[in-house]
Structures are given as structure tokens and as C-alpha cells.
Design an enzyme around this catalytic site. Structure first.
Site, mmCIF file in Angstrom:
data_model
loop_
_atom_site.group_PDB
_atom_site.id
_atom_site.type_symbol
_atom_site.label_atom_id
_atom_site.label_comp_id
_atom_site.label_asym_id
_atom_site.label_seq_id
_atom_site.Cartn_x
_atom_site.Cartn_y
_atom_site.Cartn_z
ATOM 1 N N SER A 66 88.357 -49.392 -64.098
ATOM 2 C CA SER A 66 88.127 -48.231 -64.964
ATOM 3 C C SER A 66 86.669 -47.803 -64.856
ATOM 4 O O SER A 66 85.760 -48.571 -65.194
ATOM 5 C CB SER A 66 88.423 -48.591 -66.419
ATOM 6 O OG SER A 66 87.864 -47.576 -67.251
ATOM 7 N N MET B 120 93.848 -40.136 -72.837
ATOM 8 C CA MET B 120 93.865 -40.533 -74.247
ATOM 9 C C MET B 120 93.479 -39.302 -75.065
ATOM 10 O O MET B 120 92.409 -39.249 -75.678
ATOM 11 C CB MET B 120 92.900 -41.706 -74.470
ATOM 12 C CG MET B 120 93.438 -43.015 -73.922
ATOM 13 S SD MET B 120 92.169 -44.268 -73.735
ATOM 14 C CE MET B 120 91.507 -43.797 -72.142
ATOM 15 N N HIS C 273 90.781 -45.957 -61.870
ATOM 16 C CA HIS C 273 91.366 -45.649 -63.184
ATOM 17 C C HIS C 273 90.390 -44.762 -63.963
ATOM 18 O O HIS C 273 89.241 -45.118 -64.181
ATOM 19 C CB HIS C 273 91.637 -46.952 -63.930
ATOM 20 C CG HIS C 273 92.359 -46.787 -65.233
ATOM 21 N ND1 HIS C 273 93.719 -46.572 -65.311
ATOM 22 C CD2 HIS C 273 91.897 -46.795 -66.519
ATOM 23 C CE1 HIS C 273 94.074 -46.474 -66.591
ATOM 24 N NE2 HIS C 273 92.991 -46.599 -67.344
ATOM 25 N N ASP D 67 96.137 -52.639 -69.635
ATOM 26 C CA ASP D 67 94.817 -51.998 -69.743
ATOM 27 C C ASP D 67 94.131 -52.464 -71.022
ATOM 28 O O ASP D 67 94.593 -52.174 -72.121
ATOM 29 C CB ASP D 67 95.028 -50.473 -69.766
ATOM 30 C CG ASP D 67 93.721 -49.698 -69.773
ATOM 31 O OD1 ASP D 67 92.645 -50.313 -69.741
ATOM 32 O OD2 ASP D 67 93.793 -48.447 -69.804
ATOM 33 N N MET E 205 89.012 -39.387 -72.729
ATOM 34 C CA MET E 205 89.090 -39.530 -74.195
ATOM 35 C C MET E 205 88.592 -38.270 -74.877
ATOM 36 O O MET E 205 87.572 -37.703 -74.461
ATOM 37 C CB MET E 205 88.210 -40.700 -74.634
ATOM 38 C CG MET E 205 88.570 -42.010 -73.980
ATOM 39 S SD MET E 205 87.449 -43.302 -74.529
ATOM 40 C CE MET E 205 88.205 -44.724 -73.759
ATOM 41 N N MET F 281 98.894 -50.921 -73.406
ATOM 42 C CA MET F 281 97.509 -51.087 -73.867
ATOM 43 C C MET F 281 97.388 -52.468 -74.504
ATOM 44 O O MET F 281 98.157 -52.812 -75.404
ATOM 45 C CB MET F 281 97.149 -50.037 -74.920
ATOM 46 C CG MET F 281 96.933 -48.632 -74.421
ATOM 47 S SD MET F 281 95.670 -48.411 -73.140
ATOM 48 C CE MET F 281 94.247 -49.246 -73.826
ATOM 49 N N HIS G 91 94.343 -41.716 -66.949
ATOM 50 C CA HIS G 91 94.863 -42.168 -68.249
ATOM 51 C C HIS G 91 94.331 -41.215 -69.325
ATOM 52 O O HIS G 91 93.162 -41.261 -69.678
ATOM 53 C CB HIS G 91 94.380 -43.615 -68.475
ATOM 54 C CG HIS G 91 94.765 -44.198 -69.788
ATOM 55 N ND1 HIS G 91 94.199 -45.351 -70.279
ATOM 56 C CD2 HIS G 91 95.669 -43.803 -70.740
ATOM 57 C CE1 HIS G 91 94.720 -45.650 -71.456
ATOM 58 N NE2 HIS G 91 95.602 -44.725 -71.763
ATOM 59 N N ASP H 48 89.582 -42.911 -67.322
ATOM 60 C CA ASP H 48 89.869 -42.911 -68.762
ATOM 61 C C ASP H 48 89.322 -41.658 -69.423
ATOM 62 O O ASP H 48 88.108 -41.521 -69.604
ATOM 63 C CB ASP H 48 89.245 -44.148 -69.413
ATOM 64 C CG ASP H 48 90.088 -45.397 -69.217
ATOM 65 O OD1 ASP H 48 91.315 -45.316 -69.403
ATOM 66 O OD2 ASP H 48 89.514 -46.448 -68.869
HETATM 67 C C1 DX5 Z 1 90.383 -48.401 -73.322
HETATM 68 C C2 DX5 Z 1 90.489 -47.863 -71.903
HETATM 69 C C3 DX5 Z 1 90.416 -48.985 -70.920
HETATM 70 C C4 DX5 Z 1 89.162 -49.745 -70.976
HETATM 71 C C5 DX5 Z 1 89.223 -50.940 -70.092
HETATM 72 O O1 DX5 Z 1 90.309 -47.384 -74.212
HETATM 73 O O2 DX5 Z 1 91.691 -47.187 -71.704
HETATM 74 O O3 DX5 Z 1 90.695 -48.550 -69.616
HETATM 75 O O4 DX5 Z 1 88.066 -48.986 -70.695
HETATM 76 O O5 DX5 Z 1 88.010 -51.582 -70.211
HETATM 77 P P1 DX5 Z 1 87.890 -53.138 -70.354
HETATM 78 O O6 DX5 Z 1 88.490 -53.712 -69.118
HETATM 79 O O7 DX5 Z 1 86.422 -53.359 -70.453
HETATM 80 O O8 DX5 Z 1 88.632 -53.543 -71.589
HETATM 81 ZN ZN ZN Z 2 92.702 -46.773 -69.423
#
Ligand code: DX5
Ligand code: ZN
Length: 216
Positions: free
Chosen positions: A7, A67, A32, A174, A36, A136, A65, A34
Site C-alpha cells: 500500500s 474508501m 495497492h 488488508d 480516502m 479489512m 481500494h 488507498d
Molecule cells: C487502511 C488501508 C490499508 C493500510 C495498510 O485504511 O486500507 O491499506 O494502509 O497499512 P498497514 O499494512 O500499515 O496496516
Molecule cells: Zn487498502
């Protein structure tokens, strides 16, 4: 073969291009991404323009991903930015079936993510139409959190559903995955592993990916 998907949330944002390039050199399988929105999760990361700017630096699969609330609004933007797979949260979308079909209409792989508190049984009807289920194993929003142990059971439940429907499925985990627990999550049935802090810690990306693979 288990896919390792670092990620980039834990990458050095001041040197994002360098870090993304190095993932390919150092043997990661997917990148990956992320995303948000500060509403579905209590944090804001980055959006499609940033992703577009790193797309040309790598030939790896870009695993996005989302979110974000009502993710259907942004699917086209992420397709245009070069997504190979897009995963949306069950909890964030009132019309999850429509959104899955919408993602697939662009010839992009579609996934559904479940927060730790959301039961796997809710997505049983969707399984035949999915490419990936993302379990998750932390409450999403931040990297570097601790793995929630009961999620192993959820991974097993997804594997059972995949078998029930005879469906080839990526089962992704994840959150909080590291060298100490990666073997356990793979034994539960995960075949795609997201790791943020475990890959980027101390800037030792090459060594960290190697350690993760050797720990499986
Ligand atoms: C959480 C994200 C993850 C996260 C993973 O909100 O979707 O992808 O960043 O990070 P680690 O491996 O540090 O938990
Ligand atoms: Zn993620």
C-alpha cells in the site's frame, strides 16, 4: 501464488514516483492504492490525479481500494487514471450490485471490501459476479494499525463461499499484516496480501518484501 500488494499509503509521498518504481524492481505483484475521502473514513489520502501521475512509472497491476462514500461517482475517474482492479466498500454503497457491474463494464476487475464489523454472509449473493473480496483486518483510515485476530475467521468464510460457488476469487486481506502473521492469514485462505508499514518501514523496501515472502 500469493500476490503481495504494497500500500503506497505508507510510501514516502515526497518521493512517491521513486517508491512506486522500486516496488516493481523489488518484486511486488500489485500496487495497492488507498483512496480516502475523510467521510467514509476519518482520513484523506489522494485521488485519481495522483494515481494517474504514477501510472506510467509501473507495469504492475494497479489495485485501487476506494474508501469513499457512494464510490460509483468516481469509478470512471479511476478507470481513466489506469486502474486494473477497483474495490468498493459494501458499507459505503446503497447500490453495490449496480456499482460492481459498472466497474466490470469498463473491463476492470471488481472487488467488494468489508469492514471488520461487517459479516461475510451479506455478500454471498454477490460472489459469483466478483473478482475479489477484501477483508479489512483493521478499521480503515490509517496505516500502521494492529491486525484484528477474528478477521482470520472471516477469510475462511470467504474461502468457503468461493468453494461453494466454484468461483476463482482473489481473497485479499488488508491491515496490520506483517512477517509475524502473514503465514496465518495465508493459511486461512488469503491469496492477496496488502502491506503498508511492513513494506515501507525504514525505507528498506527490498528487504521487507523478501522477508514477507519468506514468512509465508
Ligand atoms: C487502511 C488501508 C490499508 C493500510 C495498510 O485504511 O486500507 O491499506 O494502509 O497499512 P498497514 O499494512 O500499515 O496496516
Ligand atoms: Zn487498502
Amino acid at each position: 501464488m500469493v500476490k503481495i500488494a504494497p500500500s503506497i499509503l505508507s510510501a514516502d509521498f515526497a518521493n512517491l514516483g521513486r517508491d512506486v518504481k522500486s516496488l516493481e524492481t523489488y518484486g511486488a505483484d500489485w500496487v495497492h492504492i488507498d483512496v480516502m475521502d475523510g467521510s467514509f473514513v476519518p482520513n484523506i489520502s489522494f485521488g485519481a490525479p495522483i494515481m494517474k501521475s504514477i501510472r506510467e512509472l509501473s507495469t504492475l497491476v494497479f489495485d485501487v481500494h476506494l474508501m469513499i462514500e457512494e464510490p460509483g461517482r468516481y469509478i470512471e475517474d479511476f478507470v481513466k487514471a489506469g486502474a486494473d482492479m477497483i474495490t468498493v466498500h459494501y458499507e459505503a454503497d446503497r447500490h453495490i450490485d449496480r456499482t460492481i457491474n459498472y466497474i466490470k463494464s469498463f473491463n476492470v476487475k471488481a472487488g467488494v471490501a468489508l469492514n471488520p464489523g461487517t459479516p461475510v454472509s451479506l455478500i454471498e449473493d454477490l460472489i459469483p459476479n466478483l473478482d475479489m473480496v477484501l477483508i479489512m483486518s483493521v478499521n480503515p483510515g490509517f496505516g500502521g494499525q494492529k491486525y484484528i485476530p477474528y478477521c482470520g475467521n472471516k477469510i475462511k468464510q470467504v474461502k468457503e463461499l468461493a468453494e461453494k460457488y466454484n468461483k476463482e476469487l482473489y481473497i485479499q486481506v488488508d491491515g496490520g499484516v506483517c512477517a509475524d502473521n502473514i503465514k496465518e492469514v495465508v493459511q486461512c485462505g488469503a491469496n492477496s496480501i496488502v502491506a503498508g508499514s511492513a513494506v515501507f518501514k525504514n525505507g528498506e523496501i527490498e528487504k521487507n518484501i523478501k522477508v514477507l515472502r519468506e514468512s509465508i
